[in-house]
Design an enzyme around this catalytic site. Structure first.
Site, PDB file in Angstrom:
ATOM      1  N   ILE A 173       0.901  -1.166   0.000  1.00 36.67           N
ATOM      2  CA  ILE A 173       0.000   0.000   0.000  1.00 36.67           C
ATOM      3  C   ILE A 173       0.934   1.209   0.000  1.00 36.67           C
ATOM      4  O   ILE A 173       1.624   1.458   0.986  1.00 36.67           O
ATOM      5  CB  ILE A 173      -0.930   0.035   1.226  1.00 36.67           C
ATOM      6  CG1 ILE A 173      -1.857  -1.190   1.239  1.00 36.67           C
ATOM      7  CG2 ILE A 173      -1.772   1.324   1.213  1.00 36.67           C
ATOM      8  CD1 ILE A 173      -2.812  -1.229   2.430  1.00 36.67           C
ATOM      9  N   PRO A 174       0.997   1.936  -1.122  1.00 40.31           N
ATOM     10  CA  PRO A 174       2.125   2.847  -1.347  1.00 40.31           C
ATOM     11  C   PRO A 174       1.999   4.185  -0.623  1.00 40.31           C
ATOM     12  O   PRO A 174       1.854   5.227  -1.257  1.00 40.31           O
ATOM     13  CB  PRO A 174       2.098   3.033  -2.863  1.00 40.31           C
ATOM     14  CG  PRO A 174       0.657   2.864  -3.233  1.00 40.31           C
ATOM     15  CD  PRO A 174       0.061   1.891  -2.250  1.00 40.31           C
ATOM     16  N   CYS A 175       2.110   4.153   0.694  1.00 35.51           N
ATOM     17  CA  CYS A 175       1.997   5.396   1.457  1.00 35.51           C
ATOM     18  C   CYS A 175       3.193   6.314   1.189  1.00 35.51           C
ATOM     19  O   CYS A 175       3.144   7.498   1.499  1.00 35.51           O
ATOM     20  CB  CYS A 175       1.851   5.103   2.945  1.00 35.51           C
ATOM     21  SG  CYS A 175       3.173   4.113   3.620  1.00 35.51           S
ATOM     22  N   HIS A 176       4.242   5.748   0.575  1.00 34.59           N
ATOM     23  CA  HIS A 176       5.401   6.590   0.221  1.00 34.59           C
ATOM     24  C   HIS A 176       5.055   7.563  -0.919  1.00 34.59           C
ATOM     25  O   HIS A 176       5.814   8.474  -1.197  1.00 34.59           O
ATOM     26  CB  HIS A 176       6.589   5.711  -0.186  1.00 34.59           C
ATOM     27  CG  HIS A 176       6.312   4.775  -1.330  1.00 34.59           C
ATOM     28  ND1 HIS A 176       5.719   3.536  -1.149  1.00 34.59           N
ATOM     29  CD2 HIS A 176       6.502   4.895  -2.674  1.00 34.59           C
ATOM     30  CE1 HIS A 176       5.577   2.940  -2.322  1.00 34.59           C
ATOM     31  NE2 HIS A 176       6.040   3.740  -3.272  1.00 34.59           N
ATOM     32  N   ARG A 177       3.900   7.376  -1.555  1.00 31.78           N
ATOM     33  CA  ARG A 177       3.516   8.261  -2.675  1.00 31.78           C
ATOM     34  C   ARG A 177       2.733   9.493  -2.194  1.00 31.78           C
ATOM     35  O   ARG A 177       2.160  10.210  -3.003  1.00 31.78           O
ATOM     36  CB  ARG A 177       2.685   7.486  -3.704  1.00 31.78           C
ATOM     37  CG  ARG A 177       3.514   6.439  -4.441  1.00 31.78           C
ATOM     38  CD  ARG A 177       2.709   5.597  -5.415  1.00 31.78           C
ATOM     39  NE  ARG A 177       3.466   4.416  -5.821  1.00 31.78           N
ATOM     40  CZ  ARG A 177       2.934   3.274  -6.249  1.00 31.78           C
ATOM     41  NH1 ARG A 177       1.625   3.168  -6.359  1.00 31.78           N
ATOM     42  NH2 ARG A 177       3.702   2.260  -6.584  1.00 31.78           N
TER      43      ARG A 177
END
Lengths: 209, 187
Positions: A173-177
């Site tokens: 789940i790309p919370c880095h985006r």
């Protein structure tokens, strides 16, 4: 001087050789079988990554947790035991699809994850925020405010930041985006260097000199 | 990982814990994998002594799968070692009866090493030991169980009583009588 019977007995029967190794192998067969035949509720395994050894845990529904190397595996599993189920085994084979997709992602050969996810560690507000986040495509970014707005709480960018920080399945789940509105990195549960690494990998950020 | 954890999980309730796992005492049991790692050696040693290596494998699997099924109902401060050995003991007795019914040879006590030898820590076996273990397997069931639970699985008298399902006094007596018989066989 003859040995006492008690001492002889404690040495074990003569058919015992490498007890530790045999017990370990038998235990691994229990864990793999428990996972394969559905007696276990959660399987976990170490997963290699450019960040070091991650730990991934999956339920029958899907991937439920990814832990960074500096997180204590013991406390991660304790919390899973308390929140979901203590039927937890180390079963590397169950995590093979996760390993494969993460390998491909880190090698730059995968842009989206296909493995099913289990959202049961995520609360209702977190789920709204992380669903929005999971829609951000590879190479794209959103701001905390935009994510909060999409999640239905236009004034909740701080709360959205907290929900992102509590993401139990980072990377996938790309919370880095999710960045600050001005383009500053903001925060990251796994440390800002990793956030920068992932954004550079995806081409959203130019590598620094 | 397993070593560090096994000492923690094996701590009897109420004893000081050296790790950050004190929350366990008032909640559910620890992750099953830790329980398995903490007790796999005692259970394996017990089953191999009781049944021989061939039947021990199946029994070991059945023991821990049965434990896994019942596992969420346990409390965090349960005596997990005595609990799992109770299951193992019951499975071992069943397997032993089953084998007797099929009239197959009793435990392959003198079984030779079947592995490639690497990492083996086999000890040289004296004739005295061979005799001793033959005698162990000829003991009445409860005495044999008490002997193996005490010296192979390293259980306390109270835990032996729990495991066999008798009073602590009866467990002590079985152990005592068993040892006396073994002393008569080997001197």
């Amino acid at each position: 001087m003859t040995q006492k019977i008690e001492q002889l007995l404690r040495r074990g029967a003569p058919n015992m050789q490498d007890i530790g190794g045999e017990a370990g192998a038998a235990a691994r067969r229990v864990s793999e079988r428990a996972a394969a035949e559905g007696f276990a509720d959660i399987s976990y395994a170490p997963v290699d990554s450019p960040f070091g050894t991650l730990h991934a845990a999956t339920t029958k529904r899907g991937l439920v947790r990814v832990a960074f190397p500096e997180e204590s595996v013991e406390s991660v599993l304790e919390r899973l035991a308390q929140r979901l189920s203590p039927r937890i085994v180390e079963a590397p084979a169950s995590l093979d699809p996760v390993k494969r997709e993460l390998d491909e992602y880190f090698a730059g050969r995968r842009r989206a994850f296909d493995i099913p996810l289990d959202w049961s560690l995520i609360g209702p507000f977190g789920a709204r925020v992380l669903h929005v986040t999971s829609e951000i495509p590879y190479g794209g970014v959103l701001s905390y405010t935009e994510v909060a707005t999409e999640a239905g709480s236009p004034r909740g960018s701080r709360a959205a930041g907290n929900a992102l920080g509590a993401n139990p399945i980072p990377i996938v789940i790309p919370c880095h985006r999710v960045l600050r509105s001005g383009g500053a990195l903001g925060g990251y549960g796994g440390g800002l260097n990793r956030k920068r690494f992932l954004l550079e990998l995806e081409g959203s950020l130019t590598p620094r000199q | 990982m397993s070593n560090k954890l096994s000492t923690l999980v094996s701590n009897p309730p109420g004893s000081p814990r050296s790790g950050p796992r004190s929350i366990l005492t008032n909640s559910g049991p620890p992750p099953f994998q830790y329980f398995l790692d903490a007790h796999r050696e005692a259970v394996w040693r017990f089953l191999v002594s009781f049944l021989g290596r061939v039947d021990a494998e199946d029994c070991f699997q059945e023991t821990f799968i049965a434990a896994l099924r019942a596992y969420p109902r346990l409390r965090g401060d349960s005596n997990l070692k005595a609990w799992v050995l109770t299951i193992a003991h019951r499975k071992a007795i069943d397997a032993h009866r089953e084998r007797a019914r099929r009239a197959l040879p009793v435990a392959e006590i003198a079984e030779v090493a079947d592995g490639s030898g690497e990492g083996m820590v086999s000890h040289p076996v004296s004739a005295r030991e061979e005799t001793l273990w033959e005698a162990v397997h000829e003991l009445p069931a409860r005495q044999r169980s008490a002997i193996l639970l005490r010296f192979i699985a390293d259980l306390s008298h109270r835990d032996i009583a729990t495991t066999i399902g008798c009073s602590e006094e009866a467990a002590r007596r079985s152990l005592h009588e068993g040892l006396n018989k073994l002393r008569k066989v080997i001197t």
